[in-house]
Design a protein around this motif. Structure first.
Motif, PDB file in Angstrom:
ATOM      1  N   ARG A 256      -4.432  -0.023  -7.641  1.00  0.00           N
ATOM      2  CA  ARG A 256      -4.454   1.388  -7.007  1.00  0.00           C
ATOM      3  C   ARG A 256      -5.522   0.899  -5.929  1.00  0.00           C
ATOM      4  O   ARG A 256      -6.498   0.153  -6.110  1.00  0.00           O
ATOM      5  N   VAL A 257      -5.603   1.837  -4.686  1.00  0.00           N
ATOM      6  CA  VAL A 257      -6.592   1.589  -3.729  1.00  0.00           C
ATOM      7  C   VAL A 257      -7.296   2.984  -3.451  1.00  0.00           C
ATOM      8  O   VAL A 257      -6.794   4.063  -3.627  1.00  0.00           O
ATOM      9  N   LEU A 258      -8.649   2.919  -3.277  1.00  0.00           N
ATOM     10  CA  LEU A 258      -9.387   4.078  -2.903  1.00  0.00           C
ATOM     11  C   LEU A 258      -9.238   4.655  -1.524  1.00  0.00           C
ATOM     12  O   LEU A 258      -9.482   3.876  -0.480  1.00  0.00           O
ATOM     13  N   MET A 259      -8.934   5.820  -1.652  1.00  0.00           N
ATOM     14  CA  MET A 259      -8.625   6.267  -0.061  1.00  0.00           C
ATOM     15  C   MET A 259      -9.592   7.396  -0.021  1.00  0.00           C
ATOM     16  O   MET A 259     -10.015   8.387  -0.872  1.00  0.00           O
TER      17      MET A 259
ATOM     18  N   ARG B 196       0.533   2.116  -4.480  1.00  0.00           N
ATOM     19  CA  ARG B 196       1.350   1.828  -3.340  1.00  0.00           C
ATOM     20  C   ARG B 196       2.102   2.918  -2.672  1.00  0.00           C
ATOM     21  O   ARG B 196       1.656   3.344  -1.380  1.00  0.00           O
ATOM     22  N   ALA B 197       2.988   3.665  -3.708  1.00  0.00           N
ATOM     23  CA  ALA B 197       3.815   4.725  -2.982  1.00  0.00           C
ATOM     24  C   ALA B 197       2.969   5.862  -2.538  1.00  0.00           C
ATOM     25  O   ALA B 197       3.351   6.252  -1.542  1.00  0.00           O
ATOM     26  N   ALA B 198       2.004   6.149  -3.243  1.00  0.00           N
ATOM     27  CA  ALA B 198       1.304   7.457  -2.661  1.00  0.00           C
ATOM     28  C   ALA B 198       0.413   7.194  -1.539  1.00  0.00           C
ATOM     29  O   ALA B 198       0.100   7.882  -0.699  1.00  0.00           O
ATOM     30  N   MET B 199      -0.020   5.908  -1.507  1.00  0.00           N
ATOM     31  CA  MET B 199      -0.940   5.632  -0.254  1.00  0.00           C
ATOM     32  C   MET B 199       0.178   5.668   1.024  1.00  0.00           C
ATOM     33  O   MET B 199      -0.325   6.479   1.893  1.00  0.00           O
ATOM     34  N   LEU B 200       1.309   5.208   0.875  1.00  0.00           N
ATOM     35  CA  LEU B 200       2.203   5.112   2.216  1.00  0.00           C
ATOM     36  C   LEU B 200       2.564   6.519   2.431  1.00  0.00           C
ATOM     37  O   LEU B 200       3.099   6.911   3.859  1.00  0.00           O
ATOM     38  N   ALA B 201       2.678   7.494   1.521  1.00  0.00           N
ATOM     39  CA  ALA B 201       2.898   8.795   1.707  1.00  0.00           C
ATOM     40  C   ALA B 201       1.953   9.714   2.088  1.00  0.00           C
ATOM     41  O   ALA B 201       2.180  10.761   2.755  1.00  0.00           O
ATOM     42  N   LEU B 202       0.659   9.178   2.263  1.00  0.00           N
ATOM     43  CA  LEU B 202      -0.514   9.945   2.619  1.00  0.00           C
ATOM     44  C   LEU B 202      -0.636  10.151   4.151  1.00  0.00           C
ATOM     45  O   LEU B 202      -0.012   9.013   4.930  1.00  0.00           O
TER      46      LEU B 202
ATOM     47  N   ALA C  45       0.289  -3.111   1.389  1.00  0.00           N
ATOM     48  CA  ALA C  45       1.134  -2.603   0.317  1.00  0.00           C
ATOM     49  C   ALA C  45       1.659  -3.699  -0.438  1.00  0.00           C
ATOM     50  O   ALA C  45       1.568  -3.759  -1.664  1.00  0.00           O
ATOM     51  N   PRO C  46       1.973  -4.959   0.223  1.00  0.00           N
ATOM     52  CA  PRO C  46       2.359  -6.267  -0.515  1.00  0.00           C
ATOM     53  C   PRO C  46       1.083  -6.834  -1.496  1.00  0.00           C
ATOM     54  O   PRO C  46       1.505  -7.391  -2.411  1.00  0.00           O
ATOM     55  N   ILE C  47       0.107  -6.749  -1.073  1.00  0.00           N
ATOM     56  CA  ILE C  47      -1.161  -7.068  -1.778  1.00  0.00           C
ATOM     57  C   ILE C  47      -1.469  -6.454  -2.985  1.00  0.00           C
ATOM     58  O   ILE C  47      -1.588  -6.827  -4.199  1.00  0.00           O
ATOM     59  N   LEU C  48      -1.091  -4.961  -2.769  1.00  0.00           N
ATOM     60  CA  LEU C  48      -1.136  -4.124  -4.108  1.00  0.00           C
ATOM     61  C   LEU C  48       0.010  -4.419  -5.017  1.00  0.00           C
ATOM     62  O   LEU C  48      -0.234  -4.610  -6.347  1.00  0.00           O
TER      63      LEU C  48
END
Ligand SMILES: Nc1nc2c([nH]c(=O)n2[C@@H]2O[C@H](COP(=O)(O)OP(=O)(O)OP(=O)(O)O)[C@@H](O)[C@H]2O)c(=O)[nH]1
Length: 142
Positions: A19-22, A114-120, A134-137
């Motif tokens: 996961r990534v912090l946004m 990844r999916a939630a990040m791309l939907a933000l 995304a591919p790194i995640l």
């Protein structure tokens, strides 16, 4: 003479499950309510990693070692604030000291996959950065 480029640095903090912090920008600011990678503008004399160490400490209260950061990609836009072109540099890191907290008034933070990040909803330059991340995640989740 004033520089024609406005450098901005951003950090993708990636946890052990990919996961990534946004960070959501305060409503009152430019791009208010949109989600971005935490970071900001280097101060005079700062290199990108030094600026990120400071910004991440100020915004999230965590300590990042510059040697743990790795370059991911960049995005640019010809005309940003005060007509200067913005160059937004994205770094990544897998290790830091402390638990991130949202210290910026009016902002919010969230760990997203990844999916939630791309939907933000994001400011324009963060969109290609997220696509490159995304591919790194994905590789962390495997
Ligand atoms: N992350 C990001 N920043 C952008 C984009 N487009 C754009 O003009 N910016 C601008 O780049 C600057 C990023 O620096 P910052 O994160 O320190 O900005 P800020 O408004 O939170 O801080 P400030 O109050 O110190 O100016 C802001 O002026 C922001 O509005 C974009 O697509 N993504």
């Amino acid at each position: 003479m004033k520089s024609v480029l406005l450098p901005v640095v951003a950090l993708a903090m990636i946890d052990s499950v990919g996961r990534v912090l946004m960070q959501q920008r305060p409503q009152a600011k430019e791009h208010g309510g949109l989600w971005e990678f935490p970071g900001g503008k280097p101060e005079s004399g700062e290199g990108p990693r030094t600026a990120l160490v400071r910004e991440i400490a100020e915004e999230l209260g965590v300590v990042v070692d510059p040697s743990q950061m790795f370059e991911i990609t960049f995005a640019s836009q010809e005309s940003g604030p005060d007509q200067r072109a913005i160059v937004l540099l994205l770094y990544g890191c897998r290790n830091w000291e402390g638990e991130p907290q949202c210290l910026e008034p009016g902002a919010r933070i969230a760990w997203v996959d990844r999916a939630a990040m791309l939907a933000l909803p994001m400011p324009p330059l963060d969109v290609p950065l997220a696509r490159a991340l995304a591919p790194i995640l994905d590789s962390v989740m495997k």
